[in-house]
Write an enzyme that holds these catalytic residues in place. Structure first.
Site, PDB file in Angstrom:
ATOM      1  CE  LYS A   1      11.760  17.196  45.482  1.00  0.00           C
ATOM      2  NZ  LYS A   1      12.459  17.515  46.740  1.00  0.00           N
TER       3      LYS A   1
ATOM      4  CG  ASP B   1      15.915  -9.013  68.309  1.00  0.00           C
ATOM      5  OD1 ASP B   1      15.602  -7.982  68.918  1.00  0.00           O
ATOM      6  OD2 ASP B   1      15.494  -9.282  67.162  1.00  0.00           O
TER       7      ASP B   1
ATOM      8  CD  GLU C   1      16.358  12.777  49.017  1.00  0.00           C
ATOM      9  OE1 GLU C   1      16.699  12.349  47.912  1.00  0.00           O
ATOM     10  OE2 GLU C   1      16.288  13.981  49.301  1.00  0.00           O
TER      11      GLU C   1
ATOM     12  CD  GLU D   1      10.263   7.437  41.697  1.00  0.00           C
ATOM     13  OE1 GLU D   1      11.106   8.092  42.332  1.00  0.00           O
ATOM     14  OE2 GLU D   1      10.542   6.812  40.655  1.00  0.00           O
TER      15      GLU D   1
HETATM   16  N1  LIG Z   1      13.583  13.160  46.783  1.00  0.00           N
HETATM   17  C1  LIG Z   1      13.081  12.161  46.047  1.00  0.00           C
HETATM   18  O1  LIG Z   1      12.267  11.371  46.528  1.00  0.00           O
HETATM   19  C2  LIG Z   1      13.533  11.975  44.618  1.00  0.00           C
HETATM   20  C3  LIG Z   1      12.982  10.955  43.801  1.00  0.00           C
HETATM   21  N2  LIG Z   1      12.014  10.126  44.252  1.00  0.00           N
HETATM   22  N3  LIG Z   1      13.429  10.804  42.534  1.00  0.00           N
HETATM   23  C4  LIG Z   1      14.407  11.615  42.046  1.00  0.00           C
HETATM   24  O2  LIG Z   1      14.819  11.408  40.784  1.00  0.00           O
HETATM   25  C5  LIG Z   1      16.023  12.062  40.349  1.00  0.00           C
HETATM   26  C6  LIG Z   1      16.559  11.305  39.178  1.00  0.00           C
HETATM   27  C7  LIG Z   1      16.837  12.276  38.098  1.00  0.00           C
HETATM   28  C8  LIG Z   1      16.335  13.617  38.512  1.00  0.00           C
HETATM   29  C9  LIG Z   1      15.756  13.492  39.895  1.00  0.00           C
HETATM   30  N4  LIG Z   1      14.961  12.610  42.775  1.00  0.00           N
HETATM   31  C10 LIG Z   1      14.531  12.809  44.058  1.00  0.00           C
HETATM   32  O3  LIG Z   1      15.092  13.818  44.763  1.00  0.00           O
HETATM   33  C11 LIG Z   1      15.933  14.734  44.020  1.00  0.00           C
HETATM   34  C12 LIG Z   1      17.375  14.570  44.352  1.00  0.00           C
HETATM   35  C13 LIG Z   1      18.011  15.931  44.140  1.00  0.00           C
HETATM   36  C14 LIG Z   1      16.908  16.926  44.005  1.00  0.00           C
HETATM   37  C15 LIG Z   1      15.638  16.174  44.324  1.00  0.00           C
HETATM   38  O4  LIG Z   1      15.386  16.278  45.718  1.00  0.00           O
END
Ligand SMILES: NC(=O)c1c(N)nc(OC2CCCC2)nc1O[C@@H]1CCC[C@@H]1O
Length: 328
Positions: free
Chosen positions: A116, A34, A172, A114
């Site tokens: 969420k 640091d 996110e 993935e």
């Molecule tokens: N919250 C998540 O980790 C996530 C993710 N890993 N991948 C996507 O792909 C999108 C791309 C096209 C449609 C959805 N969306 C995510 O979150 C969405 C954003 C809005 C509603 C969901 O929370």
């Protein structure tokens, strides 16, 4: 007036500071102390003070520079941010798989899953590698401009090397659990209401009018999609995630490809338990058709893609300390 030599020194310092910030915040693997980092940073701050004409919005010194705003401007996206249809059982995932195969006229499809992330989704606009706008998702078509607050998040690059002329990075913003617990302890001591969960804390922290408050909240960002872009050729979700990693975004490492929906279901069941050991909140798994040509062939409804689903885990049983009143 800054000489060519000073300009070069400033560029070199910025590049070095970006590199070490990436190692520290995104890879959690610093290579210098640091003290050494602070010395680099101090040199840049001093040079920019001596030659203010050299300061650019994407300089590492400009993370917490924004003024407090009294409201957030609204901005329409070039490409809508879709949401996700939900599945609550393995059979609903099998139904999704049947619809996908029918739509594509195939009898096998490669999926990618993935975690969420339970945060709030953002749209980050980069022009020639510089972050120019950070927008909340809003209604999916028009978002709020929270750029000054987004710039305080260390896992969001202010400048990306070898970037295309235009790119919208979507992902996110979330608050790590550790930070959430500390924040609520501080609020409790200050006699303030605690935040109910990490997601609310992240949303409240991002919508602060004063960026200095946002900067104190230790927010982070996982990138997972691209909106409109120019000059990028990407053919699958896996390739997109690797490209986002190459641009030095934090990409959640727990993605995996599957060649059948039964594999996806196995992965979903595994993570229902494993996710509690993570340092951040998740509320499900996102299942996507991996190949972009197949995604385009399937298309989207007015709000959800037909090539993706969110499998939602049942909400945790929150032990409520309720006296069971026995009525006799
Ligand atoms: N919250 C998540 O980790 C996530 C993710 N890993 N991948 C996507 O792909 C999108 C791309 C096209 C449609 C959805 N969306 C995510 O979150 C969405 C954003 C809005 C509603 C969901 O929370």
């Amino acid at each position: 007036m800054a000489t060519e030599e000073i300009r070069k020194k400033v560029q070199e310092l910025r590049k070095e500071i970006r590199h070490h910030s990436y190692l520290y915040y995104v890879k959690d693997a610093p290579e210098i102390t640091d003290y050494e980092f602070d010395h680099l940073y101090r040199q840049l701050v001093d040079l920019e003070k001596e030659y203010p004409e050299l300061v650019t919005p994407d300089s590492p010194t400009q993370r917490v520079g924004g003024k407090a705003s009294d409201d957030f401007g609204k901005v329409r996206f070039r490409k809508p941010m879709l949401s996700l249809a939900n599945a609550f059982s393995a059979d609903e995932l099998r139904d999704f798989d049947r619809r996908v195969k029918e739509g594509l006229g195939v009898n096998s499809v490669e999926y990618i899953t993935e975690l969420k992330i339970d945060g709030l989704s953002m749209n980050l606009i980069y022009e020639n590698g510089s972050l120019v706008q950070g927008l909340t998702r809003g209604d999916g078509r028009v978002g709020e401009d929270v750029t000054a607050n987004v710039k305080t998040i260390h896992t969001i690059p202010l400048y990306i090397e070898n970037a295309p002329p235009y790119m919208e990075v979507r992902g996110e913003v979330y608050m790590p659990r550790k930070s959430f617990i500390t924040l609520n302890e501080e609020r409790d001591e200050a006699g303030l209401m605690p935040f109910a969960n990490c997601r609310n804390a992240a949303a409240g922290s991002l919508r602060q009018l004063d960026p200095h408050v946002t900067a104190s909240r230790n927010l982070a960002f996982f990138a997972y999609a691209l909106g409109d872009m120019q000059g990028l050729e990407i053919h699958s979700q896996e390739e997109l995630l690797k490209q986002l990693e190459a641009f030095h975004f934090q990409v959640n490492p727990n993605y995996r490809k599957w060649d059948s929906i039964e594999g996806v279901i196995k992965g979903v069941n595994e993570w229902e338990v494993k996710r509690h050991d993570l340092g951040y909140d998740t509320d499900g798994m996102v299942i996507k058709v991996n190949d972009f040509a197949q995604q385009n062939q399937l298309g989207a409804t007015v709000k959800d893609p037909k090539w993706a689903m969110a499998y939602k885990y049942p909400p945790e049983e929150v032990e409520t300390k309720v006296e069971r009143i026995i009525v006799t």
